[in-house]
Design a protein around this motif. Structure first.
Motif, PDB file in Angstrom:
ATOM      1  N   TRP A 290       0.829  -1.210   0.000  1.00 17.43           N
ATOM      2  CA  TRP A 290       0.000   0.000   0.000  1.00 17.43           C
ATOM      3  C   TRP A 290       0.859   1.255   0.000  1.00 17.43           C
ATOM      4  O   TRP A 290       0.548   2.231  -0.686  1.00 17.43           O
ATOM      5  CB  TRP A 290      -0.899   0.024   1.232  1.00 17.43           C
ATOM      6  CG  TRP A 290      -1.980  -0.995   1.264  1.00 17.43           C
ATOM      7  CD1 TRP A 290      -1.954  -2.246   0.728  1.00 17.43           C
ATOM      8  CD2 TRP A 290      -3.267  -0.860   1.885  1.00 17.43           C
ATOM      9  NE1 TRP A 290      -3.124  -2.908   0.980  1.00 17.43           N
ATOM     10  CE2 TRP A 290      -3.949  -2.069   1.685  1.00 17.43           C
ATOM     11  CE3 TRP A 290      -3.886   0.152   2.591  1.00 17.43           C
ATOM     12  CZ2 TRP A 290      -5.230  -2.291   2.162  1.00 17.43           C
ATOM     13  CZ3 TRP A 290      -5.169  -0.056   3.082  1.00 17.43           C
ATOM     14  CH2 TRP A 290      -5.836  -1.265   2.858  1.00 17.43           C
ATOM     15  N   MET A 294       0.624   4.668  -2.240  1.00 14.86           N
ATOM     16  CA  MET A 294       0.314   5.945  -1.594  1.00 14.86           C
ATOM     17  C   MET A 294       1.345   7.009  -1.960  1.00 14.86           C
ATOM     18  O   MET A 294       1.001   8.158  -2.235  1.00 14.86           O
ATOM     19  CB  MET A 294       0.240   5.763  -0.081  1.00 14.86           C
ATOM     20  CG  MET A 294      -0.949   4.931   0.392  1.00 14.86           C
ATOM     21  SD  MET A 294      -0.804   4.409   2.115  1.00 14.86           S
ATOM     22  CE  MET A 294      -0.920   5.991   2.962  1.00 14.86           C
ATOM     23  N   LEU A 299      -0.500  10.424  -1.644  1.00 17.91           N
ATOM     24  CA  LEU A 299      -1.462  10.344  -0.546  1.00 17.91           C
ATOM     25  C   LEU A 299      -0.772  10.513   0.805  1.00 17.91           C
ATOM     26  O   LEU A 299      -1.431  10.678   1.825  1.00 17.91           O
ATOM     27  CB  LEU A 299      -2.206   9.007  -0.586  1.00 17.91           C
ATOM     28  CG  LEU A 299      -3.009   8.727  -1.861  1.00 17.91           C
ATOM     29  CD1 LEU A 299      -3.671   7.364  -1.778  1.00 17.91           C
ATOM     30  CD2 LEU A 299      -4.050   9.814  -2.101  1.00 17.91           C
ATOM     31  N   TYR A 309       0.531  11.151   7.119  1.00 10.10           N
ATOM     32  CA  TYR A 309      -0.775  11.008   6.484  1.00 10.10           C
ATOM     33  C   TYR A 309      -1.779  11.838   7.267  1.00 10.10           C
ATOM     34  O   TYR A 309      -1.823  11.773   8.502  1.00 10.10           O
ATOM     35  CB  TYR A 309      -1.230   9.544   6.464  1.00 10.10           C
ATOM     36  CG  TYR A 309      -2.642   9.384   5.949  1.00 10.10           C
ATOM     37  CD1 TYR A 309      -2.925   9.479   4.594  1.00 10.10           C
ATOM     38  CD2 TYR A 309      -3.707   9.176   6.838  1.00 10.10           C
ATOM     39  CE1 TYR A 309      -4.216   9.354   4.119  1.00 10.10           C
ATOM     40  CE2 TYR A 309      -5.000   9.049   6.376  1.00 10.10           C
ATOM     41  CZ  TYR A 309      -5.253   9.140   5.011  1.00 10.10           C
ATOM     42  OH  TYR A 309      -6.538   9.035   4.554  1.00 10.10           O
ATOM     43  N   ASP A 311      -5.548  12.537   8.202  1.00 12.96           N
ATOM     44  CA  ASP A 311      -6.902  11.988   8.231  1.00 12.96           C
ATOM     45  C   ASP A 311      -7.862  13.058   7.727  1.00 12.96           C
ATOM     46  O   ASP A 311      -8.021  14.115   8.348  1.00 12.96           O
ATOM     47  CB  ASP A 311      -7.259  11.573   9.659  1.00 12.96           C
ATOM     48  CG  ASP A 311      -8.574  10.806   9.738  1.00 12.96           C
ATOM     49  OD1 ASP A 311      -9.458  11.056   8.899  1.00 12.96           O
ATOM     50  OD2 ASP A 311      -8.706   9.958  10.639  1.00 12.96           O
ATOM     51  N   LYS A 336      -7.519   2.724   7.894  1.00 13.80           N
ATOM     52  CA  LYS A 336      -7.268   1.727   6.853  1.00 13.80           C
ATOM     53  C   LYS A 336      -8.323   1.803   5.752  1.00 13.80           C
ATOM     54  O   LYS A 336      -7.998   1.806   4.557  1.00 13.80           O
ATOM     55  CB  LYS A 336      -7.247   0.324   7.467  1.00 13.80           C
ATOM     56  CG  LYS A 336      -6.918  -0.780   6.463  1.00 13.80           C
ATOM     57  CD  LYS A 336      -6.943  -2.154   7.103  1.00 13.80           C
ATOM     58  CE  LYS A 336      -8.363  -2.643   7.277  1.00 13.80           C
ATOM     59  NZ  LYS A 336      -8.424  -4.063   7.701  1.00 13.80           N
ATOM     60  N   ILE A 339      -7.845   5.045   3.699  1.00 10.31           N
ATOM     61  CA  ILE A 339      -6.710   4.969   2.772  1.00 10.31           C
ATOM     62  C   ILE A 339      -7.035   4.060   1.600  1.00 10.31           C
ATOM     63  O   ILE A 339      -6.734   4.384   0.439  1.00 10.31           O
ATOM     64  CB  ILE A 339      -5.455   4.473   3.517  1.00 10.31           C
ATOM     65  CG1 ILE A 339      -4.948   5.556   4.478  1.00 10.31           C
ATOM     66  CG2 ILE A 339      -4.346   4.097   2.538  1.00 10.31           C
ATOM     67  CD1 ILE A 339      -3.784   5.110   5.354  1.00 10.31           C
ATOM     68  N   LYS A 342      -9.164   5.831  -0.887  1.00  6.90           N
ATOM     69  CA  LYS A 342      -8.402   6.808  -1.654  1.00  6.90           C
ATOM     70  C   LYS A 342      -7.535   6.136  -2.716  1.00  6.90           C
ATOM     71  O   LYS A 342      -7.400   6.638  -3.838  1.00  6.90           O
ATOM     72  CB  LYS A 342      -7.521   7.640  -0.716  1.00  6.90           C
ATOM     73  CG  LYS A 342      -8.275   8.665   0.110  1.00  6.90           C
ATOM     74  CD  LYS A 342      -7.297   9.518   0.912  1.00  6.90           C
ATOM     75  CE  LYS A 342      -8.018  10.584   1.700  1.00  6.90           C
ATOM     76  NZ  LYS A 342      -7.075  11.445   2.451  1.00  6.90           N
TER      77      LYS A 342
END
Length: 372
Positions: A290, A294, A299, A309, A311, A336, A339, A342
């Motif tokens: 992942w 990202m 991301l 990251y 939120d 989780k 993400i 996204k």
């Protein structure tokens, strides 16, 4: 006019179905029972690969279709197939392993989640036996529990000989075409058989280098072209390097990084790829893949070894290192899911009905089937 055309199409469908009383043969593709509809998906164990194949959230390999998993030796073909068996059992299905190599580690299967007490293991000596066993399983499922999910993994096509070759002396040659002919005949029979059932058929196959190939894809697979033609999905695995860890001051290889390329795909856009890590003690590291996606889609923000990251629902800043990402995903279910949503929005291809906004692109004609 459109209504008259539709009425005529409905009449034609009715007439065709009357002529074939055994089963319905004519459909409209918006019907639930159309053979083109996929009854479900089986995860490969890597969520990023599932999205790359199915082009949808929580996808994977299509049920009722044929998949070929190819690669050089030690590239992870058998391991990905084992994850498919484990995921089938998680969905309450029947997992079948037809083995031609007699090289299965029970302990490792258990480590990645396979219930070996419920795994049907079948040993096959020849190509003919592979398809005889497969056809027997399909027929039995169809007459007993036709709605039962079944995954059949054949590991592998490359290791299987023909009965004629097994009976011949070692100095005899010229049986390669026999194998291709048998597989071609079998695929024509089996493709339609599994299309109407909840049966997933997965073949692993070894890559082999073409002789004197100066242009195009330098790789081919064992058993001719029939399997590649009939497969709805073809995956090619490539070992990208070893994962090492310091143990008592010495480097110890604990896994490897793999790139899986979707070289054929009738379920979504082809020629996509997913990178993931395989650890020898527990299989595919799902969440590890992942982070790369990202970063690629911005991301997360990276500063040295630290990632940040935000939120989007609470505005909270989450800072972590790559080694802590798996723990974060396990602890924060809400993050989780956010993400993953996204990632899907960033990577899933949205089909368009017109081409007005398509610009001219440079055409890469240097003939490789897959771009590394």
């Amino acid at each position: 006019m459109a209504k008259k055309e539709m009425d005529l199409a409905a009449e034609l469908a009715s007439e065709l179905n009357k002529t074939n009383k055994d089963q319905k043969v004519a459909f409209f593709l918006n019907e639930d029972g159309a053979p083109t509809n996929v009854d479900g998906w089986i995860s490969t164990g890597c969520a990023m690969l599932d999205v790359a194949i199915s082009n949808r959230p929580y996808g994977g390999l299509p049920v009722g279709r044929i998949t070929e998993v190819t690669g050089l030796e030690q590239s992870g073909k058998s391991l990905v197939s084992a994850h498919l068996l484990a995921e089938t059992q998680k969905q309450g299905g029947v997992a079948v392993l037809i083995d031609t190599e007699t090289a299965v580690s029970r302990e490792f299967l258990e480590a990645i989640g396979v219930d070996v007490a419920k795994l049907l293991y079948v040993s096959a000596d020849s190509v003919e036996q592979i398809f005889e066993f497969t056809e027997t399983i399909i027929e039995k499922v169809r007459t007993t529990q036709k709605d039962k999910l079944v995954t059949i993994v054949v590991d592998s096509v490359a290791a299987a000989s023909t009965k004629k070759e097994l009976a011949a002396d070692y100095d005899k040659d010229g049986y390669a075409t026999d194998k291709a002919i048998i597989i071609s005949k079998a695929m024509r029979k089996i493709t339609n058989l599994i299309g109407r059932q909840k049966i997933t058929l997965v073949f692993t196959n070894q890559l082999r280098q073409k002789m004197n190939a100066m242009f195009g894809d330098p790789w081919t697979t064992s058993g001719g072209k029939a399997l590649a033609f009939h497969a709805s999905v073809r995956l090619r695995l490539k070992n990208m390097g070893q994962i090492k860890q310091k143990v008592n001051g010495k480097d110890k290889t604990i896994g490897m990084k793999v790139r899986c390329q979707v070289i054929k795909n009738r379920m979504g856009p082809p020629l996509r790829a997913a990178d993931f890590e395989i650890f020898f003690d527990r299989g595919i590291d799902n969440f590890g893949s992942w982070l790369g996606v990202m970063k690629e889609n911005k991301l997360v923000k990276q500063a040295g070894a630290w990632y940040t990251y935000i939120d989007t629902e609470t505005g909270e800043e989450l800072k972590f290192q790559s080694k802590d990402f798996i723990d974060l995903m396990d602890e924060r279910e809400d993050v989780k899911e956010q993400i993953y949503k996204k990632i899907c929005e960033a990577t899933i291809l949205q089909y368009k009905s017109d081409s007005k906004d398509i610009e001219a692109h440079k055409l890469d004609t240097e003939g490789a089937e897959v771009v590394d």
